[in-house]
Motif scaffolding. Structure first.
Motif, short mmCIF file in Angstrom:
data_model
loop_
_atom_site.label_atom_id
_atom_site.label_comp_id
_atom_site.label_asym_id
_atom_site.label_seq_id
_atom_site.Cartn_x
_atom_site.Cartn_y
_atom_site.Cartn_z
N VAL A 158 -19.49 34.62 -21.96
CA VAL A 158 -19.09 36.02 -22.11
C VAL A 158 -19.37 36.71 -20.78
CG1 VAL A 158 -19.49 38.18 -23.35
CG2 VAL A 158 -19.67 35.99 -24.56
N ASP A 210 -18.97 39.40 -33.01
CA ASP A 210 -20.10 40.01 -32.32
C ASP A 210 -19.69 40.65 -30.99
OD1 ASP A 210 -21.72 39.21 -34.37
OD2 ASP A 210 -22.67 37.56 -33.28
N ILE A 211 -18.82 39.99 -30.24
CA ILE A 211 -18.40 40.50 -28.94
C ILE A 211 -17.25 41.49 -29.10
CG2 ILE A 211 -17.50 39.90 -26.64
CD1 ILE A 211 -20.40 38.99 -27.25
N ILE A 227 -14.26 36.75 -23.54
CA ILE A 227 -14.85 35.46 -23.88
C ILE A 227 -14.04 34.39 -23.17
CG2 ILE A 227 -15.37 33.82 -25.72
CD1 ILE A 227 -15.54 36.15 -27.66
N LYS A 251 -18.97 42.36 -21.23
CA LYS A 251 -18.84 42.10 -22.68
C LYS A 251 -17.45 42.43 -23.21
CE LYS A 251 -23.30 41.15 -23.12
NZ LYS A 251 -23.78 39.79 -23.36
#
Length: 286
Positions: free
Chosen positions: A161, A192-193, A168, A165
């Protein structure tokens, strides 16, 4: 009655699989043997890790798993036996256990040390079978090895990552029998990201902005005439919760598969970019 599974890259043309099974039955006549697969790409540790992670948990607790991929003994490739998640694994310490042991801590790991008592050029047959049958008879791991507390990790299994943020950087982890591309990006990491942001999945020269829950969702309200969608590209989270790039009703002999149509192979990059905070266009991940 002991249950022993076999996962190897031996194929089925040669005598190796039959010889291993014969050795198990010679040691343990009432054993039950299940072939997970013998078609791992030669020496492909990452492929082994993926298949192992998604197969072992279907077996009853106490099952012993022999893994024979890249198993030649050397200073850098020791042999281990491991108790983990109420299962036993007998395998080389080359990183193939990473996908399981990174999520669930092993109960005990030993470095197998019975090689000096066995003359062998085929360790799966001569060493792994002896260890597996010893465990099946109730033997303690510390009798056949010195306890250790670490194992080799597969770094390439983990996607990256960026610092902002909003990206990915993953890759193709496995190509299945249909030519579908399984990546190393999990549903959990995506959620989550991503945090509900718009996204674009970049796979070679193709991109995707929608993720499906299952293959036939691509047909929408046209399920009665679904053949018109054969060959369409789609992205989804598969049953193992990894991002998959697929071709609807793919067939490598007719419409092709994602690997051939997108020109992607093992280790090729798959990149997800996240944008605004608005709601993304994908099906519910629940």
């Amino acid at each position: 009655m002991s249950l022993i599974t076999l996962t190897t890259d031996f194929g089925t043309k040669d005598h190796f699989v039959g010889a291993v099974k014969g050795a198990i039955y010679s040691e343990l006549a009432d054993a039950r043997i299940v072939d997970i697969t013998h078609e791992i790409s030669p020496f492909n540790i990452t492929e082994t890790a993926y298949i192992l992670k998604n197969s072992y948990k279907s077996f009853p607790k106490g099952t012993i798993h022999i893994i024979g991929v890249d198993s030649e003994l050397s200073k850098d490739n020791k042999h281990i036996a491991m108790s983990l998640d109420d299962h036993f694994f007998v395998c080389p310490d080359n990183g193939l256990i990473s996908m399981i042991a990174s999520e669930i801590n092993p109960t005990k790991i030993v470095e197998i040390n019975i090689h000096d008592r066995i003359e062998s050029s085929f360790p799966v047959l001569d060493v792994f079978v002896k260890v597996a049958c010893f465990i099946a008879r109730g033997g303690n791991l510390t009798v056949i090895g010195r306890e250790i507390h670490d194992f080799k990790k597969l770094v390439e299994i983990q996607p990256k990552v960026n610092q902002a943020k909003n990206q990915i950087i993953g890759g193709v982890l496995y190509i299945d029998n249909y030519g579908n591309l399984i990546t190393n990006i999990s549903k959990k990491m995506f959620s989550d990201i991503g945090k509900g942001r718009d996204f674009k999945i970049n796979a070679s020269r193709y991109s995707f902005t929608k993720i499906y829950n299952k293959y036939n969702e691509i047909t929408g309200d046209n399920s009665k005439d679904s053949r018109q969608f054969d060959g369409n590209k789609l992205a989804l989270f598969n049953s193992a919760d990894f991002l998959e790039i697929a071709i609807y009703r793919s067939n490598l002999k007719t419409v092709g598969g994602a690997s051939t149509l997108l020109g992607l192979e093992y280790r090729d990059p798959i990149i997800i970019d996240f944008f605004t905070e608005s709601k993304p266009e994908y099906s519910s991940l629940s």
